[in-house]
Design a protein around this motif. Structure first.
Motif, PDB file in Angstrom:
ATOM      1  N   ASP A 172       0.814  -1.219   0.000  1.00  0.00           N
ATOM      2  CA  ASP A 172       0.000   0.000   0.000  1.00  0.00           C
ATOM      3  C   ASP A 172       0.843   1.263   0.000  1.00  0.00           C
ATOM      4  O   ASP A 172       0.319   2.366  -0.036  1.00  0.00           O
ATOM      5  CB  ASP A 172      -0.914   0.022   1.225  1.00  0.00           C
ATOM      6  CG  ASP A 172      -1.959  -1.081   1.164  1.00  0.00           C
ATOM      7  OD1 ASP A 172      -2.366  -1.440   0.043  1.00  0.00           O
ATOM      8  OD2 ASP A 172      -2.341  -1.586   2.228  1.00  0.00           O
ATOM      9  N   GLY A 173       2.143   1.109   0.117  1.00  0.00           N
ATOM     10  CA  GLY A 173       2.995   2.285   0.190  1.00  0.00           C
ATOM     11  C   GLY A 173       4.418   1.878   0.490  1.00  0.00           C
ATOM     12  O   GLY A 173       4.791   0.730   0.266  1.00  0.00           O
ATOM     13  N   PRO A 174       5.205   2.817   0.975  1.00  0.00           N
ATOM     14  CA  PRO A 174       6.622   2.545   1.238  1.00  0.00           C
ATOM     15  C   PRO A 174       6.806   1.397   2.221  1.00  0.00           C
ATOM     16  O   PRO A 174       5.989   1.204   3.119  1.00  0.00           O
ATOM     17  CB  PRO A 174       7.130   3.854   1.853  1.00  0.00           C
ATOM     18  CG  PRO A 174       6.109   4.875   1.547  1.00  0.00           C
ATOM     19  CD  PRO A 174       4.818   4.165   1.350  1.00  0.00           C
ATOM     20  N   LEU A 175       7.883   0.648   2.027  1.00  0.00           N
ATOM     21  CA  LEU A 175       8.208  -0.446   2.943  1.00  0.00           C
ATOM     22  C   LEU A 175       9.648  -0.316   3.402  1.00  0.00           C
ATOM     23  O   LEU A 175      10.531   0.040   2.620  1.00  0.00           O
ATOM     24  CB  LEU A 175       8.048  -1.803   2.244  1.00  0.00           C
ATOM     25  CG  LEU A 175       6.636  -2.330   2.025  1.00  0.00           C
ATOM     26  CD1 LEU A 175       6.685  -3.625   1.226  1.00  0.00           C
ATOM     27  CD2 LEU A 175       5.928  -2.563   3.347  1.00  0.00           C
ATOM     28  N   HIS A 176       9.867  -0.642   4.672  1.00  0.00           N
ATOM     29  CA  HIS A 176      11.213  -0.692   5.213  1.00  0.00           C
ATOM     30  C   HIS A 176      11.928  -1.899   4.624  1.00  0.00           C
ATOM     31  O   HIS A 176      11.299  -2.906   4.295  1.00  0.00           O
ATOM     32  CB  HIS A 176      11.144  -0.792   6.748  1.00  0.00           C
ATOM     33  CG  HIS A 176      12.492  -0.661   7.393  1.00  0.00           C
ATOM     34  ND1 HIS A 176      13.295  -1.734   7.649  1.00  0.00           N
ATOM     35  CD2 HIS A 176      13.162   0.437   7.814  1.00  0.00           C
ATOM     36  CE1 HIS A 176      14.424  -1.311   8.204  1.00  0.00           C
ATOM     37  NE2 HIS A 176      14.362   0.007   8.312  1.00  0.00           N
ATOM     38  N   ARG A 225      13.317   6.834  -2.061  1.00  0.00           N
ATOM     39  CA  ARG A 225      13.535   6.544  -0.646  1.00  0.00           C
ATOM     40  C   ARG A 225      12.690   7.541   0.141  1.00  0.00           C
ATOM     41  O   ARG A 225      12.847   8.739  -0.031  1.00  0.00           O
ATOM     42  CB  ARG A 225      15.011   6.701  -0.297  1.00  0.00           C
ATOM     43  CG  ARG A 225      15.322   6.263   1.121  1.00  0.00           C
ATOM     44  CD  ARG A 225      16.735   6.604   1.518  1.00  0.00           C
ATOM     45  NE  ARG A 225      17.668   6.332   0.455  1.00  0.00           N
ATOM     46  CZ  ARG A 225      18.730   5.530   0.576  1.00  0.00           C
ATOM     47  NH1 ARG A 225      18.999   4.957   1.689  1.00  0.00           N
ATOM     48  NH2 ARG A 225      19.544   5.351  -0.440  1.00  0.00           N
ATOM     49  N   THR A 226      11.806   7.023   0.989  1.00  0.00           N
ATOM     50  CA  THR A 226      10.897   7.913   1.714  1.00  0.00           C
ATOM     51  C   THR A 226      11.360   8.169   3.145  1.00  0.00           C
ATOM     52  O   THR A 226      10.883   9.080   3.797  1.00  0.00           O
ATOM     53  CB  THR A 226       9.487   7.301   1.751  1.00  0.00           C
ATOM     54  OG1 THR A 226       9.567   6.010   2.349  1.00  0.00           O
ATOM     55  CG2 THR A 226       8.917   7.157   0.339  1.00  0.00           C
ATOM     56  N   PRO A 263      14.904   6.634   6.021  1.00  0.00           N
ATOM     57  CA  PRO A 263      16.089   5.769   6.036  1.00  0.00           C
ATOM     58  C   PRO A 263      15.691   4.299   5.841  1.00  0.00           C
ATOM     59  O   PRO A 263      14.810   3.798   6.536  1.00  0.00           O
ATOM     60  CB  PRO A 263      16.699   6.003   7.418  1.00  0.00           C
ATOM     61  CG  PRO A 263      16.232   7.374   7.793  1.00  0.00           C
ATOM     62  CD  PRO A 263      14.852   7.513   7.183  1.00  0.00           C
ATOM     63  N   ASN A 264      16.335   3.638   4.868  1.00  0.00           N
ATOM     64  CA  ASN A 264      16.087   2.221   4.580  1.00  0.00           C
ATOM     65  C   ASN A 264      14.628   1.902   4.264  1.00  0.00           C
ATOM     66  O   ASN A 264      14.179   0.773   4.442  1.00  0.00           O
ATOM     67  CB  ASN A 264      16.576   1.327   5.732  1.00  0.00           C
ATOM     68  CG  ASN A 264      18.083   1.207   5.724  1.00  0.00           C
ATOM     69  OD1 ASN A 264      18.711   1.209   4.674  1.00  0.00           O
ATOM     70  ND2 ASN A 264      18.672   1.125   6.891  1.00  0.00           N
ATOM     71  N   THR A 265      13.886   2.901   3.799  1.00  0.00           N
ATOM     72  CA  THR A 265      12.478   2.716   3.447  1.00  0.00           C
ATOM     73  C   THR A 265      12.284   3.154   1.995  1.00  0.00           C
ATOM     74  O   THR A 265      12.653   4.274   1.639  1.00  0.00           O
ATOM     75  CB  THR A 265      11.583   3.533   4.397  1.00  0.00           C
ATOM     76  OG1 THR A 265      11.881   3.151   5.745  1.00  0.00           O
ATOM     77  CG2 THR A 265      10.108   3.280   4.118  1.00  0.00           C
ATOM     78  N   PHE A 266      11.739   2.256   1.197  1.00  0.00           N
ATOM     79  CA  PHE A 266      11.675   2.491  -0.247  1.00  0.00           C
ATOM     80  C   PHE A 266      10.239   2.379  -0.761  1.00  0.00           C
ATOM     81  O   PHE A 266       9.409   1.710  -0.171  1.00  0.00           O
ATOM     82  CB  PHE A 266      12.569   1.479  -0.976  1.00  0.00           C
ATOM     83  CG  PHE A 266      14.009   1.593  -0.586  1.00  0.00           C
ATOM     84  CD1 PHE A 266      14.856   2.487  -1.226  1.00  0.00           C
ATOM     85  CD2 PHE A 266      14.525   0.832   0.454  1.00  0.00           C
ATOM     86  CE1 PHE A 266      16.200   2.613  -0.845  1.00  0.00           C
ATOM     87  CE2 PHE A 266      15.863   0.938   0.847  1.00  0.00           C
ATOM     88  CZ  PHE A 266      16.690   1.833   0.184  1.00  0.00           C
ATOM     89  N   ASP A 267       9.996   3.036  -1.887  1.00  0.00           N
ATOM     90  CA  ASP A 267       8.707   2.948  -2.559  1.00  0.00           C
ATOM     91  C   ASP A 267       8.944   3.071  -4.052  1.00  0.00           C
ATOM     92  O   ASP A 267      10.049   3.395  -4.506  1.00  0.00           O
ATOM     93  CB  ASP A 267       7.778   4.062  -2.066  1.00  0.00           C
ATOM     94  CG  ASP A 267       6.305   3.789  -2.400  1.00  0.00           C
ATOM     95  OD1 ASP A 267       5.989   2.703  -2.925  1.00  0.00           O
ATOM     96  OD2 ASP A 267       5.485   4.665  -2.125  1.00  0.00           O
TER      97      ASP A 267
END
Length: 74
Positions: free
Chosen positions: A21-25, A62-63, A65-69
């Motif tokens: 549903d959105g950014p994930l770590h 990258r949204t 630190p270590n979280t990407f979308d």
């Protein structure tokens, strides 16, 4: 089930993010990849690859630190 062995690690991450549903770590991406594709990905090499992709500005962002979308959500 389709054969996922030919999928690149980045393609797997893209699939994981597309269905989210959105950014994930990164840790959640690794867990999903393991559960859905049976692939245990290396955290360090994946972060490195994703960081390069973020910098080239085509697919990922990258949204946090270590979280990407994905730059473009389906």
């Amino acid at each position: 089930t389709p054969d996922h062995k030919g999928k690149s690690n980045i393609a797997i991450v893209e699939d994981v993010l597309k269905t989210g549903d959105g950014p994930l770590h990164i840790q959640d991406i690794l867990t999903e990849a393991q559960q859905r594709f049976g692939r245990k990905l290396s955290r360090e090499s994946l972060v490195s690859a994703l960081t390069k992709k973020v910098l080239d500005g085509h697919t990922f962002t990258r949204t946090a630190p270590n979280t990407f979308d994905l730059l473009q959500r389906p």
